[in-house]
Scaffold this active site. Structure first.
Site, PDB file in Angstrom:
ATOM      1  N   GLU A 130      84.748 -89.042   3.523  1.00 52.48           N
ATOM      2  CA  GLU A 130      85.272 -90.352   3.094  1.00 52.48           C
ATOM      3  C   GLU A 130      84.625 -90.650   1.749  1.00 52.48           C
ATOM      4  O   GLU A 130      83.443 -90.985   1.692  1.00 52.48           O
ATOM      5  CB  GLU A 130      84.880 -91.435   4.108  1.00 52.48           C
ATOM      6  N   CYS A 181      84.424 -99.093  -1.292  1.00 53.32           N
ATOM      7  CA  CYS A 181      85.228 -97.938  -1.719  1.00 53.32           C
ATOM      8  C   CYS A 181      86.670 -98.371  -1.905  1.00 53.32           C
ATOM      9  O   CYS A 181      87.338 -97.934  -2.821  1.00 53.32           O
ATOM     10  CB  CYS A 181      85.117 -96.813  -0.697  1.00 53.32           C
TER      11      CYS A 181
END
Ligand code: NAP
Length: 454
Positions: free
Chosen positions: A228, A262
């Site tokens: 990720e 993010c």
């Protein structure tokens, strides 16, 4: 170097833990391997019962753990409380739903019975970032543990109190030692952990640089790997956008978690006919963002996580200004104690400047103007990343154009991109490999075992 957290608001040390020695790591792996044997045999009901107890405990401790998060990495106290509640909700959700997510699937063949079942595989090693110090671990570990695996995690060295809290929470809930273990290890200890035969899978949430390194180690050792990674999410404003909704959401999407998410929107791409109105309103709202002590309920924007992170952000902005970009608000490091950086809006950013081609991990927005929606989408896709993205429009055809056109792992329309228990989460292109959450996340570290009965 020990695992030390420094409060980014006060610059004072919060917690300090010694690094685990190789012998301590070996012992932790031994305990985890042994815990797996018992845990894999537990029923979903038994696993769910302990997970619900963890949720209950966490819910009763929200203010305490939220204050710890705020002290270690600077997010606002309100955001930290929200994060803790979200973690508890995730524990409850996967306590209830993992069994059905991993239900055997029948696939008709020439056999009497055939299909695929999803079985646990063992100890999974996770490397985690500091930005959502509870949530990142929970998002990965809860579905993975509910699937019958055990998890060892190396947290970022600046949130050791949060790492320890999670490990203790699981023990207090009744998981038993070794189901969730925190390892205070440095990067040079990671290769040996990934190579250890007791570890069967590996995952990292963090930067591209770290992702490459973990993927290389996983590949070398032939271990399953989920990544990720970062992104520079586009926020696309179409002709039919409702700016009363889009403008405040643009501010939230950029400054949530002090700009360090993010999936924060980092590039705001607006069609020309709405660009002047959007810029004027967005800049006014960004300029009004209240920055200050993250424990103060009136504060919307706290400090960024560390001096080095603030220096990096300041350098990305300053060099881009020197290359021709303009700051419509912000862009100047404030004086005083704490690693603060103001809400900033940049325009005319050259594509090859740092703000034009790097991830901005702080409250800095880049606004771009496109001549049409197809051009806006083309520019949105003109990055090496593909984590999340959003389209802001009231016209259904424009919404569908955004949903279909954006090359991302998660696309939202008229809402800020967020991770949700019900939906898979992950990236495409250089933003990651694999998925967390939902049935896809729960299955990532299982053995999809095909069966055939003649
Ligand atoms: P980072 O520097 O990559 O650190 C993340 C973790 O990886 C830390 O525990 C770090 O430990 C470790 N690490 C770094 N280099 C490593 C290596 N070579 N081998 C093994 N471990 C290594 O990232 P960050 O600055 O903390 O976090 C920001 C980045 O994470 C951003 O790019 C952000 O977009 C991304 N992110 C992605 C997601 C997602 O879900 N896709 C979520 C959150 C953040 P040390 O600190 O000890 O090096």
């Amino acid at each position: 170097m020990p695992f030390v957290s420094i409060n980014p608001t006060t610059e004072q040390v919060v917690h300090d833990y010694p690094v685990h020695t190789p012998a301590e790591v070996d012992q932790a792996l031994k305990v985890a391997a042994s815990a797996y044997q018992g845990w894999r045999a537990a029923s979903f009901e038994e696993r769910g019962e302990v997970m619900r107890r963890a949720a209950e405990l966490l819910e009763s401790e929200v203010p305490v753990v939220a204050e710890l998060m705020t002290a270690e990495m600077g997010k606002t106290f309100a955001a930290a409380k929200g994060e803790a509640m979200k973690c508890a909700a995730t524990m409850r959700y996967y306590a209830e739903h993992t069994e059905s997510m991993l239900e055997e699937v029948t696939l008709p063949t020439s056999g009497r019975r055939s299909g695929v079942r999803f079985e646990p595989t063992g100890a999974i090693f996770a490397v985690m970032p500091w930005n959502f110090p509870l949530w990142q671990v929970v998002r990965m570990a809860v579905p993975t543990i509910m699937a019958g695996n055990v998890v060892l995690f190396k947290h970022a060295p600046n949130v050791p109190g949060c790492a320890k809290y999670l490990e203790d929470l699981f023990i207090r809930a009744g998981f038993g030692p070794g189901v969730l273990t925190t390892l205070f290890v440095e990067i040079d200890q990671v290769p040996a952990i990934i190579a250890d035969p007791r570890v069967v899978g590996v995952t990292l949430t963090g930067s591209e640089r770290a992702g490459r390194s973990i993927a290389e180690l996983a590949g070398k050792n032939l271990k399953k790997c989920v990544l990720e990674l970062g992104g520079s999410d586009p926020f696309v404003i179409a002709r039919s956008a409702d700016l009363d909704l889009a403008v405040p959401m643009a501010v939230t999407a950029r400054i949530q978690n002090n700009g360090q998410a993010c999936i924060a929107a980092k590039r705001f791409i607006v069609v020309r006919e709405r660009s002047e109105e959007f810029k004027e309103r967005f800049v006014a709202e960004m300029a009004a963002v209240r920055m200050g002590d993250p424990m103060d309920p009136a504060t919307v924007l706290g400090p960024v996580v560390s001096k080095s992170q603030r220096d990096l952000l300041a350098d990305q902005v300053t060099t881009s200004l020197a290359a021709g970009a303009r700051a419509l608000t912000g862009g100047v490091v404030p004086e005083g104690v704490g690693y603060f950086y103001p809400a900033t809006v940049l325009v005319d950013v050259p594509a090859d400047s740092r703000a034009g081609c790097e991830e901005l991990f702080g409250p800095v927005a880049v606004v771009m103007v496109a001549e049409s929606l197809p051009e806006a989408i083309e520019r949105a896709n003109a990055t090496p990343w593909g984590l999340g993205g959003s389209i802001w429009a009231t016209d259904e055809a424009e919404i569908d154009e955004g949903l279909a056109g954006l090359e991302v792992g998660t696309v939202f329309a008229n809402a800020v991109v967020a991770s949700m228990n019900e939906l898979p989460f992950g990236g495409t292109k250089r933003s990651g490999i694999g998925r967390e959450l939902s049935f896809l996340g729960a299955r990532e570290f299982t053995n999809a075992k095909s069966f055939f009965v003649s």
